[in-house]
Design an enzyme around this catalytic site. Structure first.
Site, PDB file in Angstrom:
ATOM      1  N   PRO A 151      26.422  28.107  31.873  1.00  0.00           N
ATOM      2  CA  PRO A 151      26.168  28.290  30.435  1.00  0.00           C
ATOM      3  C   PRO A 151      24.705  28.691  30.199  1.00  0.00           C
ATOM      4  O   PRO A 151      23.930  28.800  31.146  1.00  0.00           O
ATOM      5  CB  PRO A 151      26.425  26.888  29.894  1.00  0.00           C
ATOM      6  N   TRP A 152      24.343  28.849  28.935  1.00  0.00           N
ATOM      7  CA  TRP A 152      23.025  29.391  28.617  1.00  0.00           C
ATOM      8  C   TRP A 152      21.958  28.335  28.324  1.00  0.00           C
ATOM      9  O   TRP A 152      20.811  28.675  28.112  1.00  0.00           O
ATOM     10  CB  TRP A 152      23.119  30.324  27.406  1.00  0.00           C
ATOM     11  N   LYS A 176      27.985  33.591  38.367  1.00  0.00           N
ATOM     12  CA  LYS A 176      27.912  34.391  37.138  1.00  0.00           C
ATOM     13  C   LYS A 176      27.137  33.606  36.093  1.00  0.00           C
ATOM     14  O   LYS A 176      27.649  32.648  35.523  1.00  0.00           O
ATOM     15  CB  LYS A 176      29.309  34.735  36.595  1.00  0.00           C
ATOM     16  N   PRO A 177      25.884  33.998  35.856  1.00  0.00           N
ATOM     17  CA  PRO A 177      25.126  33.304  34.808  1.00  0.00           C
ATOM     18  C   PRO A 177      25.651  33.687  33.427  1.00  0.00           C
ATOM     19  O   PRO A 177      26.327  34.708  33.275  1.00  0.00           O
ATOM     20  CB  PRO A 177      23.701  33.822  35.012  1.00  0.00           C
ATOM     21  N   GLU A 179      25.834  35.310  29.906  1.00  0.00           N
ATOM     22  CA  GLU A 179      25.371  36.652  29.525  1.00  0.00           C
ATOM     23  C   GLU A 179      24.087  36.596  28.689  1.00  0.00           C
ATOM     24  O   GLU A 179      23.285  37.523  28.712  1.00  0.00           O
ATOM     25  CB  GLU A 179      26.478  37.396  28.755  1.00  0.00           C
ATOM     26  N   SER A 228      32.023  25.345  27.861  1.00  0.00           N
ATOM     27  CA  SER A 228      32.700  24.635  26.778  1.00  0.00           C
ATOM     28  C   SER A 228      34.076  24.150  27.212  1.00  0.00           C
ATOM     29  O   SER A 228      34.659  24.662  28.176  1.00  0.00           O
ATOM     30  CB  SER A 228      32.832  25.559  25.572  1.00  0.00           C
ATOM     31  N   THR A 231      36.723  26.968  27.232  1.00  0.00           N
ATOM     32  CA  THR A 231      36.674  27.818  28.429  1.00  0.00           C
ATOM     33  C   THR A 231      37.233  27.052  29.630  1.00  0.00           C
ATOM     34  O   THR A 231      37.949  27.614  30.458  1.00  0.00           O
ATOM     35  CB  THR A 231      35.232  28.289  28.701  1.00  0.00           C
ATOM     36  N   GLU A 249      32.497  20.970  34.226  1.00  0.00           N
ATOM     37  CA  GLU A 249      31.492  20.192  33.486  1.00  0.00           C
ATOM     38  C   GLU A 249      31.468  20.755  32.078  1.00  0.00           C
ATOM     39  O   GLU A 249      30.931  21.838  31.849  1.00  0.00           O
ATOM     40  CB  GLU A 249      30.113  20.350  34.128  1.00  0.00           C
ATOM     41  N   CYS A 283      24.784  19.111  26.669  1.00  0.00           N
ATOM     42  CA  CYS A 283      26.104  18.469  26.668  1.00  0.00           C
ATOM     43  C   CYS A 283      26.011  16.951  26.587  1.00  0.00           C
ATOM     44  O   CYS A 283      26.953  16.298  26.150  1.00  0.00           O
ATOM     45  CB  CYS A 283      26.860  18.883  27.920  1.00  0.00           C
ATOM     46  N   GLU A 381      31.912  19.229  18.983  1.00  0.00           N
ATOM     47  CA  GLU A 381      30.589  19.438  19.567  1.00  0.00           C
ATOM     48  C   GLU A 381      29.853  20.500  18.737  1.00  0.00           C
ATOM     49  O   GLU A 381      30.344  21.613  18.571  1.00  0.00           O
ATOM     50  CB  GLU A 381      30.737  19.929  21.012  1.00  0.00           C
TER      51      GLU A 381
HETATM   52  P1  NAD Z   1      31.028  28.984  27.298  1.00  0.00           P
HETATM   53  O1  NAD Z   1      32.192  28.189  27.758  1.00  0.00           O
HETATM   54  O2  NAD Z   1      31.192  29.904  26.154  1.00  0.00           O
HETATM   55  O3  NAD Z   1      30.464  29.884  28.478  1.00  0.00           O
HETATM   56  C1  NAD Z   1      30.111  29.311  29.728  1.00  0.00           C
HETATM   57  C2  NAD Z   1      30.272  30.376  30.790  1.00  0.00           C
HETATM   58  O4  NAD Z   1      31.649  30.718  30.892  1.00  0.00           O
HETATM   59  C3  NAD Z   1      29.529  31.676  30.494  1.00  0.00           C
HETATM   60  O5  NAD Z   1      28.985  32.170  31.707  1.00  0.00           O
HETATM   61  C4  NAD Z   1      30.642  32.596  29.980  1.00  0.00           C
HETATM   62  O6  NAD Z   1      30.393  33.973  30.190  1.00  0.00           O
HETATM   63  C5  NAD Z   1      31.810  32.121  30.819  1.00  0.00           C
HETATM   64  N1  NAD Z   1      33.120  32.375  30.216  1.00  0.00           N
HETATM   65  C6  NAD Z   1      33.442  32.432  28.908  1.00  0.00           C
HETATM   66  N2  NAD Z   1      34.773  32.676  28.757  1.00  0.00           N
HETATM   67  C7  NAD Z   1      35.297  32.771  30.007  1.00  0.00           C
HETATM   68  C8  NAD Z   1      36.597  32.998  30.522  1.00  0.00           C
HETATM   69  N3  NAD Z   1      37.634  33.210  29.715  1.00  0.00           N
HETATM   70  N4  NAD Z   1      36.777  33.006  31.855  1.00  0.00           N
HETATM   71  C9  NAD Z   1      35.741  32.799  32.689  1.00  0.00           C
HETATM   72  N5  NAD Z   1      34.467  32.606  32.271  1.00  0.00           N
HETATM   73  C10 NAD Z   1      34.248  32.574  30.941  1.00  0.00           C
HETATM   74  O7  NAD Z   1      29.859  27.930  27.062  1.00  0.00           O
HETATM   75  P2  NAD Z   1      28.402  28.214  26.523  1.00  0.00           P
HETATM   76  O8  NAD Z   1      28.510  28.472  25.065  1.00  0.00           O
HETATM   77  O9  NAD Z   1      27.693  29.220  27.392  1.00  0.00           O
HETATM   78  O10 NAD Z   1      27.682  26.821  26.821  1.00  0.00           O
HETATM   79  C11 NAD Z   1      27.775  25.758  25.979  1.00  0.00           C
HETATM   80  C12 NAD Z   1      28.824  24.787  26.470  1.00  0.00           C
HETATM   81  O11 NAD Z   1      28.527  24.354  27.800  1.00  0.00           O
HETATM   82  C13 NAD Z   1      28.865  23.536  25.621  1.00  0.00           C
HETATM   83  O12 NAD Z   1      30.186  23.176  25.343  1.00  0.00           O
HETATM   84  C14 NAD Z   1      28.214  22.489  26.539  1.00  0.00           C
HETATM   85  O13 NAD Z   1      28.602  21.178  26.262  1.00  0.00           O
HETATM   86  C15 NAD Z   1      28.647  22.941  27.874  1.00  0.00           C
HETATM   87  N6  NAD Z   1      27.760  22.382  28.897  1.00  0.00           N
HETATM   88  C16 NAD Z   1      28.229  21.362  29.678  1.00  0.00           C
HETATM   89  C17 NAD Z   1      27.401  20.773  30.637  1.00  0.00           C
HETATM   90  C18 NAD Z   1      27.900  19.651  31.503  1.00  0.00           C
HETATM   91  O14 NAD Z   1      27.236  19.335  32.485  1.00  0.00           O
HETATM   92  N7  NAD Z   1      29.022  19.028  31.204  1.00  0.00           N
HETATM   93  C19 NAD Z   1      26.087  21.229  30.798  1.00  0.00           C
HETATM   94  C20 NAD Z   1      25.643  22.262  29.983  1.00  0.00           C
HETATM   95  C21 NAD Z   1      26.495  22.832  29.030  1.00  0.00           C
END
Ligand code: NAD
Length: 478
Positions: A151-152, A176-177, A179, A228, A231, A249, A283, A381
């Protein structure tokens, strides 16, 4: 530093232009201005990375733990030498105060060092004769090609969460970081190019298109997502097609139970960081305060004062900045949406001014009180600097409120009574419970959730176990 980065995929030890053509723009969120363009990775790019990993794997999985350990230590040393570049990139790309970016880069380096040491300490439980005339033992082996999707919010820390245990256990990694924030990952790839054999560590930039291609690929044996809950659900569903492992996670909604005997000043200091560090985009951020009846009035007054005192600004605004912007215009819209909708409900909202006269995705520290358990600000969240405050009349009610969401990642308890701390930490459904502190992590201790916060552990020896499997070998004496 930005001009020395190569905004391309990193495949087979080289930065390569993706065959296709679409680019994604990367922003500086403190100024709302574009700073880079990266390839929007496709299934074809993912296939190239898998080819490179496939070629690297036979030799890589035969390396000894000591050889892998030395390479991980070299990477950590290279990152340490590059610390100023890494923290500048992280501050620029996420809008973090520089001192936070520094601490996070140092944590990532320390975690890679932990994994370098842990690579040499993996164990199988026992060996012996369990069937007469046969000796059994357990081998711990890599899974093969694994993928990390990050995630970012903490890009460099998330890179270390995935890279450390993957490579320590002899897997080849495709990372894959997010975007929005690929820059420090690309910088670490430049450093890693000098250290690891080609194809052992690959980076594909892009969004859900590349992510989905990774998840659908049958050669990948584990997908580790930090992201999230939505996802996570999608990925688990997709991964069920070929029964690849998933390590998830996900989101959180951390409750904070404050008993009447808690040290009020300690709670306020803990919440100033716990709720507003990284603009609440964490998170395990403290999101839901649940306070006993006697401490509630004083706590409410002190919190109201505190939210207005948090210093908000861009990384360039000075060393005393506590909180930067949100990461993107989408995130600003999402967080603002929650508060706009809440204005139509019977809650009390206290918001500080967003103290900046610049363009940028800033949102002020916000306290919401007089709020019911069913409210979306309690159940969803937000991932922004928003803290709710609820009153409870008993410990049983505090636990019911704390456990009354779909999430279960982190939680904290504030009390001077160690017996109550023991009993309540057992009753809370979460992957971590902190007592008289909040959201502290260390490489030696596991991090991961229960319920809709996911499964699998980051950090600690448990993460190395998750990135490997055990094999029983039985030898007949005949
Ligand atoms: P996101 O789920 O939108 O994206 C996370 C990653 O998944 C990105 O690299 C994105 O490009 C990729 N992604 C999105 N859709 C996908 C798909 N259909 N298939 C495969 N990959 C896909 O999350 P975000 O908005 O980048 O980050 C915020 C979320 O991350 C929050 O819900 C937060 O709680 C969670 N988070 C959790 C932890 C933990 O340790 N539990 C730590 C940090 C962040």
């Amino acid at each position: 530093m930005l001009d020395r980065l190569t905004p391309q995929h990193f495949i087979g030890g080289e930065f390569v232009n993706s065959g296709v053509r679409e680019k994604l723009t990367v922003y500086n969120p403190a100024r709302a201005e574009p700073i880079a363009e990266i390839p929007r990775g496709t299934a074809e790019d993912v296939e190239k990375a898998i080819d490179a990993a496939r070629k690297a794997l036979p030799a890589w999985r035969l390396t000894t733990p000591s050889e892998r350990s030395r390479m991980l230590y070299r990477l950590a040393d290279a990152m340490q030498a590059d610390l100023e570049n890494l923290l500048e990139l992280e501050a620029l790309n996420v809008g973090k105060p520089r001192h936070n970016a520094r601490n996070e880069a140092l944590f990532a380096i320390d975690l890679i060092r932990f994994c370098a040491g842990a690579a040499r300490c993996m164990e199988g439980k026992a060996a012996g004769e369990y069937l007469a005339g046969h000796t059994s033992f357990v081998r711990r082996e890599p899974l093969g090609i694994v993928a990390g999707i990050t995630p970012w919010n903490y890009p460099i820390v998330m890179l270390a969460y995935k890279l450390g245990p993957s490579l320590a256990t002899g897997n080849a990694l495709i990372l894959k970081p997010a975007e929005q924030t690929p820059l420090t990952t690309l910088r670490v790839a430049q450093l890693a190019a000098e250290i690891f054999p080609a194809g052992v560590f690959n980076v594909i930039t892009g969004d859900e298109i590349a992510g989905a291609a990774i998840v659908q690929n049958r050669d990948i044996r584990l997908v580790s997502l930090t992201g999230s809950t939505d996802t996570g659900r999608l990925i688990a569903r997709q991964a069920s097609q070929d029964l690849k492992r998933v390590h998830l996670e996900l989101g959180g909604k951390a409750p904070v139970i404050v008993l009447d005997d808690a040290d009020l000043d300690q709670v306020i200091a803990g919440m100033r960081k716990g709720a507003f560090y990284n603009s609440g985009q964490d998170c395990t951020a403290a999101t839901r305060l649940i306070a006993g009846p006697a401490i509630y009035p004083g706590l409410r007054a002190a919190l109201t004062e505190m939210v207005s005192a948090v210093k908000v600004g861009a990384p360039d605004d000075g060393d005393d900045i506590e909180m930067g912007p949100l990461v993107s215009s989408e995130q600003l819209e999402r967080v603002s949406g929650f508060i706009t909708r809440a204005q139509d409900t019977n809650v009390t909202i206290t918001s500080a001014e967003a103290k900046t006269d610049r363009e940028g995705y800033f949102f002020p520290p916000t306290l919401v009180s007089d709020i019911d358990q069913g409210h979306e600000l309690i159940q969803q969240e937000v991932f922004g600097p928003v803290l709710t405050l609820q009153k409870c009349d008993s410990e049983a009610e505090a636990i019911a409120l704390a456990n009354g969401t779909d999430y279960g990642l982190g939680a904290s308890l504030w009390t001077r009574d160690v017996g109550r701390a023991m009993a309540l930490s057992r009753a809370i459904h979460a992957g971590a419970v902190w007592v008289n502190c909040h959201d502290r992590v260390t490489p030696e201790m596991p991090h991961g959730g229960v319920k809709c916060s996911g499964y699998g552990k980051d950090l600690s020896m448990y993460s190395l176990e998750d990135y490997s499997h055990i094999k029983h070998v039985m030898v007949s004496h005949d």
